[in-house]
Each structure stands twice: as structure tokens, then as C-alpha cells.
Design an enzyme around this catalytic site. Structure first.
Site, PDB file in Angstrom:
ATOM      1  N   ALA A  63       0.848  -1.196   0.000  1.00 25.21           N
ATOM      2  CA  ALA A  63       0.000   0.000   0.000  1.00 25.21           C
ATOM      3  C   ALA A  63       0.877   1.238   0.000  1.00 25.21           C
ATOM      4  O   ALA A  63       2.041   1.200   0.408  1.00 25.21           O
ATOM      5  CB  ALA A  63      -0.926   0.013   1.210  1.00 25.21           C
ATOM      6  N   TYR A 128      -5.386   9.539   1.344  1.00 19.22           N
ATOM      7  CA  TYR A 128      -5.047   8.156   1.685  1.00 19.22           C
ATOM      8  C   TYR A 128      -6.320   7.344   1.912  1.00 19.22           C
ATOM      9  O   TYR A 128      -6.504   6.267   1.328  1.00 19.22           O
ATOM     10  CB  TYR A 128      -4.154   8.127   2.923  1.00 19.22           C
TER      11      TYR A 128
END
Length: 308
Positions: A63, A128
């Protein structure tokens, strides 16, 4: 469904990925992929790796996690957190292979007054969180046999994280000012990996993996603030009280960041407990285990040096 012979693990060098390499072995042969093997911004390379490997299970621990930097590198965050998971889901579906993917508490806006369940409305407040939510949605749209595991405040003894930052600052700062109005559940990366292994061992015995597929919350129990977490870190890792920094609680307004954070992002993990019969430890208990692990490692190194 039998245990897989090949497990393709993305993000193998990350906090959770390193731990997954260790615990997934009993379930099958782990093919560990990091950025050198498959850059998640390169869709063709990702597809090629999956097709060449022909895994029976995909696990995505990769990620883009630089929360503040994501406000500037929006496209990079989108490619890694949103686009790549959709590609993994497409390829996994084509192979008939289940997919495990990690998401975050930051898909919520933090305005709740009780822990968030998997069914609560999502409303991320930063790039995010928005890109991670888009990744979740891409997986749900493309592959039924998936587990999306939302976790929070991940830390460990390796890589960059809050624990390591606090211990580094403690060496040079007798006083620290730490935010006290953001509440969450610190979760050890090893706890995440070991819980995942238990869940997978049970899920992969299902004749139809989509039966228990879906989104689950996976965090340590309890809650604290960043300030509370910092104080607990110093108590666990620094033996002498006089050597511990004084920690002053401050509001978020006194520590401005590029990305907004949810003020409350505690996750309700009852669904994971009810469906897979797993219960995670209190965050403070897990932190004590991390400190003990660090102490054991130091003792081993001293022993190894002394016998040379």
C-alpha cells in the site's frame, strides 16, 4: 477447498508483509513479491507476475501509506491503493483464486461516538483514506472470493512507524508534545499477520470461499490516543522512569499536518470474532509482547557476540 500450493504475497518487505512471509508457510509455498518484482504502478508487470506464478491465493499487503505525502502524490497513491487492487481482483477471479487485501480505519470520518462496524457508512477525510476505499470498492466489484481486512495504527520493530519514531525521539528529547484528541487502536503487525493466518486456515477449508467472504475489521482491542500510546511505549521499552521523556498532551490544532485525520477511528471487530472465532489481544498487552520480543532479540545478539 484445499489449502493452496502457491501463495503470491505482494508487499513482502513491508511491516505486515515480512510477518506474513513467516506465518503463511504452513498454508503453502509463499512467493514473496516486493517493488522490485512487481511495481504496483505498472499494471502490465503486475498482471504478468500473477499469470506466470499461477497462484492459488493472492495476499496484498502492499500500500501507499504516507498519509501526509499522499496529499501531494495523489496519482501515485491512487495507482497503488485504488487501481492495483482492482487489477489483483481481476486476475485472481480469472484464476479462481481467493484474494486477501488490507485496508484502513481511515475510510471513516471519525465523527462516531462508538466503534465503527463494517456496515457503517464510509466517509474518508484525506487522500489516503479515499484511495484505500476506492481499492476496496474495486475488489468488491471484480471478485466475490475476497477478504478485505481493515486494520489501524499499524506498528512494529521494523520500517517507519510511530513506535520507532517515539523511541528515536526519546534518545534526544527529554520532553515531547503528542496529540491527545485522536483516538484509535494501535495494532502490532505480527498480530495482524498471525490473525490472518488463522483466518485463512479456516476460510480455505470452505467448499465455497465466497460464503464467508467480505469485509472484516482486524485490530487489537481497546483504544487510546497517540499521547497515550507514546506514554505506554516509553513505559514498556525504557526501564528507568527518569530516562523516559515527559509527554505533554496537545490538541491536533497545535500539530498541523497536510492531511486531516479522523478524530475517532476505533473499529468494532465482533464480526471477525463471530465468523472466524478469533479474538485479538488488548493493544497494551500486544505492546508488552513487542517490548519482550525486542528484549529477547537484544539478548540473543549479545549472546551471539560473546561466543564468537
Amino acid at each position: 477447498m484445499t489449502h493452496p500450493r502457491h501463495i503470491l504475497l505482494f508487499g513482502a518487505r513491508g511491516q505486515v508483509g515480512r510477518e506474513l512471509q513467516r506465518v503463511l508457510g504452513p498454508l503453502g509455498e509463499v512467493v514473496a513479491a516486493d517493488r522490485e518484482h512487481a511495481d504496483l504502478t505498472d499494471s502490465d508487470a503486475v498482471r504478468a507476475l500473477i499469470r506466470n506464478t499461477q497462484p492459488s491465493l493472492l495476499v496484498n499487503a502492499a500500500a501507499y501509506t504516507a498519509v501526509d505525502k499522499a496529499e501531494e502524490e495523489t496519482e501515485l497513491a491512487r495507482m497503488v491503493n485504488a487501481v492495483a487492487p482492482g487489477i489483483l481482483a481481476e486476475e485472481a477471479a480469472a484464476l479462481g483464486a481467493p484474494l486477501v487485501h488490507y485496508s484502513t480505519d481511515y475510510v471513516f470520518d471519525g465523527t462516531a461516538n462508538r466503534p465503527y462496524t463494517e456496515d457503517d457508512a464510509t466517509k474518508p477525510v484525506n487522500t489516503y483514506g479515499r484511495t484505500k476505499l476506492a481499492g476496496e470498492e474495486a475488489i468488491r466489484e471484480r471478485h466475490a472470493a475476497h477478504l478485505i481486512l481493515r486494520t489501524s495504527w499499524v506498528y512494529g520493530l521494523r520500517r517507519q512507524n510511530f513506535l520507532r519514531t517515539m523511541l528515536r525521539l526519546a534518545k534526544t528529547h527529554p520532553e515531547l508534545r503528542v496529540v491527545d484528541d485522536q483516538i484509535g487502536a494501535p495494532t502490532w503487525c505480527r498480530t495482524i499477520a498471525e490473525t490472518t493466518a488463522v483466518v485463512l486456515a479456516r476460510w480455505l477449508t470452505d467448499d465455497e470461499p465466497s460464503a464467508r467472504a467480505g469485509t472484516y475489521h482486524l485490530t487489537c482491542a481497546g483504544q487510546t490516543s497517540w499521547c497515550g500510546f507514546a506514554r505506554a511505549i516509553f513505559e514498556a521499552f525504557i526501564d528507568q522512569p527518569d530516562d523516559r521523556p515527559d509527554v505533554e498532551p496537545i490538541p491536533s490544532s497545535e500539530y498541523p499536518t497536510s492531511a486531516q485525520r479522523p478524530p475517532f477511528s476505533v473499529l468494532d471487530c465482533r464480526r471477525l470474532r463471530d465468523v472466524f472465532a478469533v479474538r485479538l489481544p488488548e493493544w497494551s498487552s500486544a505492546l508488552q509482547m513487542v517490548a519482550q520480543d525486542a528484549s529477547d532479540c537484544r539478548a540473543y545478539r549479545r549472546s551471539a557476540v560473546s561466543t564468537e
